[in-house]
Scaffold this active site. Structure first.
Site, short mmCIF file in Angstrom:
data_model
loop_
_atom_site.label_atom_id
_atom_site.label_comp_id
_atom_site.label_asym_id
_atom_site.label_seq_id
_atom_site.Cartn_x
_atom_site.Cartn_y
_atom_site.Cartn_z
N ILE A 336 0.85 -1.21 0.00
CA ILE A 336 0.00 0.00 0.00
C ILE A 336 0.88 1.25 0.00
CG2 ILE A 336 -1.57 1.39 1.42
CD1 ILE A 336 -3.07 -1.09 2.13
N TRP A 339 2.25 1.71 -3.34
CA TRP A 339 1.19 2.12 -4.27
C TRP A 339 1.12 3.65 -4.33
CZ3 TRP A 339 -3.24 5.04 -3.53
CH2 TRP A 339 -4.16 5.04 -4.59
N HIS A 340 1.38 4.28 -3.20
CA HIS A 340 1.29 5.75 -3.16
C HIS A 340 2.39 6.43 -3.96
CE1 HIS A 340 -1.54 5.14 0.20
NE2 HIS A 340 -2.02 6.28 -0.23
N GLY A 341 3.50 5.74 -4.17
CA GLY A 341 4.57 6.36 -4.97
C GLY A 341 5.86 5.57 -4.87
N PHE A 528 -0.66 10.23 -6.87
CA PHE A 528 -0.63 8.81 -6.55
C PHE A 528 -1.34 7.99 -7.62
CE2 PHE A 528 -0.81 10.95 -2.30
CZ PHE A 528 0.56 10.98 -2.17
#
Lengths: 528, 401
Positions: A336, A339-341, A528
């Site tokens: 996770i 996933w944001h960056g 994102f």
């Protein structure tokens, strides 16, 4: 195109609405097609070159979805599985290339001393959202859950502009039936009033509240790179300002997306539900970015945890906990985070939340392990739970926002008081007698870097009151089903009705936001 | 009662229409007058050339084009140019001996690097400019800015057909955005209030919304005035013929103590400017400035470098500050040493109280009016003696020592 821009509000949105309902009188397919085209224009306005990528991804996944479904009908499980694996892997490769390739090459270069490079890769907006949306479609097609395969509806489901750039992550079972339903194509004053109201509430949150407090965030987070040592007040102030900025930015965006969609008669899933009221980190993730959490839980966490539970079954308790809880939770939250960056900061952010969740789960299970009878649930326990949750979230957002580890470390040092507890000297003058009293009783006032002044402190306490005491948009709009999956909640006196007073208030919010649009800024979640 | 959604939608639409559209229309009328509008700026410049009156150009904040037009118009008559930013607006012809015929070329937010470029351009292209008055601002941070001075052209824009007929570059979308921005709307309400308070309401409305400028009017001292900007209509606020700013419509400093406290607080812009380089002036700028002085002396003139006046007691407060004082001392001593070594004329007016300036002669912490500047230069000329136009700066420097 930004939701908070004049072009969007005064040109794009009215034109798309008019076109949609006018074409709907001729043909629902035309209207859906128009909305899909308008969504592609919305996407292409940022960078036309990536419209092809988006369309290619849509066509590719739709085709694979069809093939998987056909293989399912023929009970050709082997082919179905192969098709699913190929489709998912190719989606992840595409995402990996655009979002993570340079990050991984950079790490390889750092470790191996090589000079590998792919040049500059521009990250297509919303690629994480449209990739995840389509992977869920493929998995559901594999599991035989997909009931409708209209290409226009599928294209609209993926490209639908209210969610395309920054979510929520849509599930086809929520959306496709709505696109197929005749009532969606009939203009409804109720949908319009509800949509407009939610949109303007969101616009106000974004333009006035989030952007208002944002001006205090940059100076604090940029200061360590300039060699500035942050004081206790500055570090806490900067962290709190960012935590609140992110809250109102994301909340505002989610409201706007829900409101816009509602104008077209489509109800989006709930994505944000007063997360800072949470009294535990588990609850926080049930209220923050809800669609992503649901997605991860359904497609990743549950299968992985089940596998872990099976592995640990019958083993010593510690191994069982490791297999069924600790490893899956931390692993999923590392993903996770990523996933944001593509940055170690995000990975660490995810890891921190993974650890916090493990602690929270273990605490909940302590009755089983330690023989406790009942978890404390009184006011004091809830207050303590809230304070710990909020402080934890606030601290993890430092690393989420910091440009690099050095900056995050410098801010954490300030938060821990390593650089001293001096209060800004300007406050001594402002506080008058009270300031002198404090100084006489040992409070140190002196020169600081001046990064957090009285303005920031006012923003913080006012926004905290709103966060904690004000009803959220779902509560305000509770009589009109504002979003899918809204939990049951208590009635509020501030519940919205289409009255003259409500119209005047919403107009005022919208008017204030509109005249402040000239300070337009990109939504934080766009990256994102 | 059944909720009336239809009425709600139309009510919202009506409210937005009634609030946004009039604002948009009225502000669009005015935007042309306050974005940098070149045709109107030309009109303003021509009007001042003809009348020698006080004029506020179409954009008070973006006045570079206006000042360039005026400078080129005045070049044949003058031998002294004042450079710099709005801190120098208060420098008038009155502050100088009659032999020094000046144009105050200072412009809003004009950094030192740019002012150096302008001075160098005039040295290259205008033989009759002999005296260069250049402010060295520490308070607004210009002296600490990094990099080299800019290369600037101060050529007459009116000579260029493309520029002289060029309309405002702002697009319609920009104009609409500007018209709906908060500062514009706040300004509009102020204007509507002033129209409401005016005796001749239609005339006030016409001058603001329907004309590119106000009608001509007379100031108290009999000077004719005309406003192309809409911010300070009919208050004689604008540029005089010598390029200085009148400050007529601005409020004087009330509570100086509060302003000084705010200025010396650790989060103030002044403090931040001192922290930029911990008080170290840009050495590249200093080299260029010394070279400008040399070249000016060669043509029989000179350069006067001014540390602009600050609100009474403000600089003193900074100097007494435990660590800001160290940085400011570094700036002041560094500049004094530099002037000594290079044999330059440096007028340090930072402690304006030493020249008899009063708090009410300031608009804020660093904007002094002509009244204060006149006192400063009166003291300066008394100390140095007025320059002998025949022998130039040599005498000025000798007297200064």
């Amino acid at each position: 195109m930004l939701f908070n821009s004049y072009g969007f509000i005064f040109l794009y949105l009215p034109a798309v609405l008019l076109g949609f309902f006018w074409l709907a009188r001729v043909s629902h397919a035309f209207a859906a097609g128009w909305l899909a085209l308008a969504s592609l224009f919305f996407y292409g306005y940022w960078n036309p070159a990536y419209v092809g990528l988006l369309l290619g991804s849509v066509a590719y996944n739709y085709t694979f979805g069809l093939w998987i479904a056909k293989a399912g009908v023929r009970h050709d499980h082997r082919r179905k599985k192969h098709l699913l694996i190929v489709a998912i892997v190719s989606n992840l490769l595409l995402l990996g290339y655009y979002k993570y390739a340079n990050f991984f090459l950079g790490n390889i270069n750092a470790v191996a001393g090589t000079q590998l490079t792919l040049g500059e890769i521009i990250l297509p907006l919303g690629i994480s959202f449209f990739t995840f949306t389509q992977i869920s479609f493929l998995v559901d097609a594999y599991q035989g859950k997909v009931k409708e395969y209209s290409f226009i509806h599928y294209t609209l489901f993926v490209t639908y502009f209210p969610h395309l750039i920054a979510g929520p992550v849509l599930h086809h079972k929520d959306m496709m039936p709505q696109f197929a339903h005749a009532s969606t194509y009939r203009f409804s004053y109720e949908n319009m009033t509800v949509g407009l109201t939610i949109f303007f509430i969101g616009l106000f949150k974004k333009v006035i509240l989030a952007d208002g407090i944002a001006e205090y965030v940059g100076p604090v987070f940029n200061a360590p790179a300039a060699g500035v040592q942050l004081t206790f007040i500055e570090a806490w102030g900067g962290a709190l300002c960012y935590t609140l900025q992110l809250y109102f930015d994301f909340s505002g965006y989610s409201d706007m997306a829900i409101g816009l969609s509602r104008m077209f008669g489509v109800i989006l899933p709930l994505n944000f539900h007063s997360p800072y009221k949470s009294v535990s980190i588990i609850e926080f993730w049930q209220r923050w970015h809800i669609s992503l959490t649901k997605y991860i839980r359904e497609y990743l966490y549950t299968p992985v945890t089940l596998a872990g539970t099976r592995m640990g079954f019958g083993k010593p308790a510690l191994v069982e906990i490791l297999c069924s809880l600790v490893i899956p939770t931390i692993a999923i939250f590392l993903i996770i985070g990523l996933w944001h960056g593509a940055s170690w900061n995000y990975v660490i952010f995810g890891g921190m939340h993974g650890v916090l969740l493990v602690i929270n789960h273990l605490w909940r299970k302590r009755s089983f392990w330690l023989g406790d009878k009942k978890a404390p649930s009184g006011f004091l326990a809830r207050t303590l739970g809230w304070a710990m949750t909020f402080a934890s979230v606030n601290l993890t957002f430092v690393i989420f926002r910091a440009d690099n580890m050095a900056t995050a470390t410098a801010i954490y040092k300030g938060i821990l008081g390593v650089n001293g507890f001096v209060m800004p000297d300007a406050w001594l003058f402002k506080w008058g007698m009270f300031g002198q009293w404090l100084e006489a009783h040992g409070m140190a006032f002196g020169a600081t870097n001046g990064l957090i002044g009285g303005g920031a402190i006012n923003w913080i306490w006012i926004l905290m009151l709103i966060v904690l005491l004000a009803p959220n948009t779902q509560q305000i709009m509770q009589h009109y089903k504002p979003a899918l999956g809204v939990p049951a909640m208590s009635a509020t006196r501030l519940a919205w009705r289409p009255t003259f007073k409500a119209a005047a208030l919403v107009w005022l919010l919208g008017f204030i936001a509109v005249i402040n649009l000239s300070k337009q800024s990109a939504f934080l979640y766009f990256q994102f | 009662m059944k909720p009336d959604h239809k009425r709600y939608v139309w009510l919202m639409a009506f409210c937005f229409f009634c609030s946004i559209v009039p604002i948009l229309v009225l502000n669009l009328f005015m935007v042309n007058g306050s974005l940098e509008n070149k045709p109107n700026t030309l009109l303003a410049s021509q009007w001042q050339a003809n009348t020698q009156g006080i004029v506020s150009p179409p954009s008070v904040l973006e006045n570079a084009f206006f000042k360039l037009l005026r400078l080129n118009d005045r070049l044949p008559d003058i031998n002294t140019v004042v450079f710099g930013s709005s801190t120098s607006y208060g420098i008038t012809q009155e502050a100088f001996p009659s032999g020094m015929r000046l144009y105050n070329f200072s412009k809003n937010a004009n950094p030192l690097g740019y002012a150096i470029g302008e001075a160098e351009y005039l040295l290259d292209h205008s033989q009759n400019i002999k005296w260069f008055v250049i402010p060295l601002d520490w308070s607004i941070g210009f002296i600490y800015e990094e990099g080299d001075p800019q290369q600037v052209s101060a050529a007459d824009p009116a000579m260029s057909k493309t520029i002289s007929i060029e309309a405002s570059k702002a697009t319609w979308l920009q104009k609409i955005q500007d018209s709906l921005s908060y500062p514009r709307i706040a300004g509009l309400f102020q204007l509507l209030k002033s129209i409401y308070a005016a005796e001749q309401k239609y005339s006030a409305f016409r001058q603001i919304f329907l004309q590119p400028s106000s009608d001509e009017y007379l100031c108290r001292d009999g000077t004719i005035a005309k406003d192309f900007d809409i911010q300070h209509r009919n208050t004689c606020t604008g540029f005089r013929f010598d390029g200085s700013w009148t400050y007529a419509g601005h409020e004087q400093v009330g509570n100086a103590r509060a302003l000084i406290m705010a200025a010396t607080a650790s989060n103030s812009r002044y403090t931040r400017n001192l922290l930029k380089t911990n008080g170290e002036p840009n050495p590249v700028f200093l080299r260029h400035l010394a070279a400008i002085a040399r070249r000016a002396e060669e043509r029989g003139g000179g350069a006067i470098f001014v540390l602009p006046p600050l609100l009474v007691n403000m600089e003193n407060e900074f100097l007494q500050h435990p660590w800001l004082g160290v940085y400011l001392q570094k700036t002041k001593q560094g500049l004094a040493r530099w002037a000594e070594q290079e044999q330059l004329t440096l007028l340090d007016a930072g402690q304006s109280e030493r020249f008899g300036c009063k708090a009410e002669e300031f608009i804020d912490q660093h904007h002094a009016t002509a009244a204060c500047y006149n006192k400063i230069f009166t003291g300066f000329w008394q100390n140095t003696g007025e320059p002998n136009m025949a022998v130039g700066n040599a005498r000025l420097r000798a007297t200064q020592k």
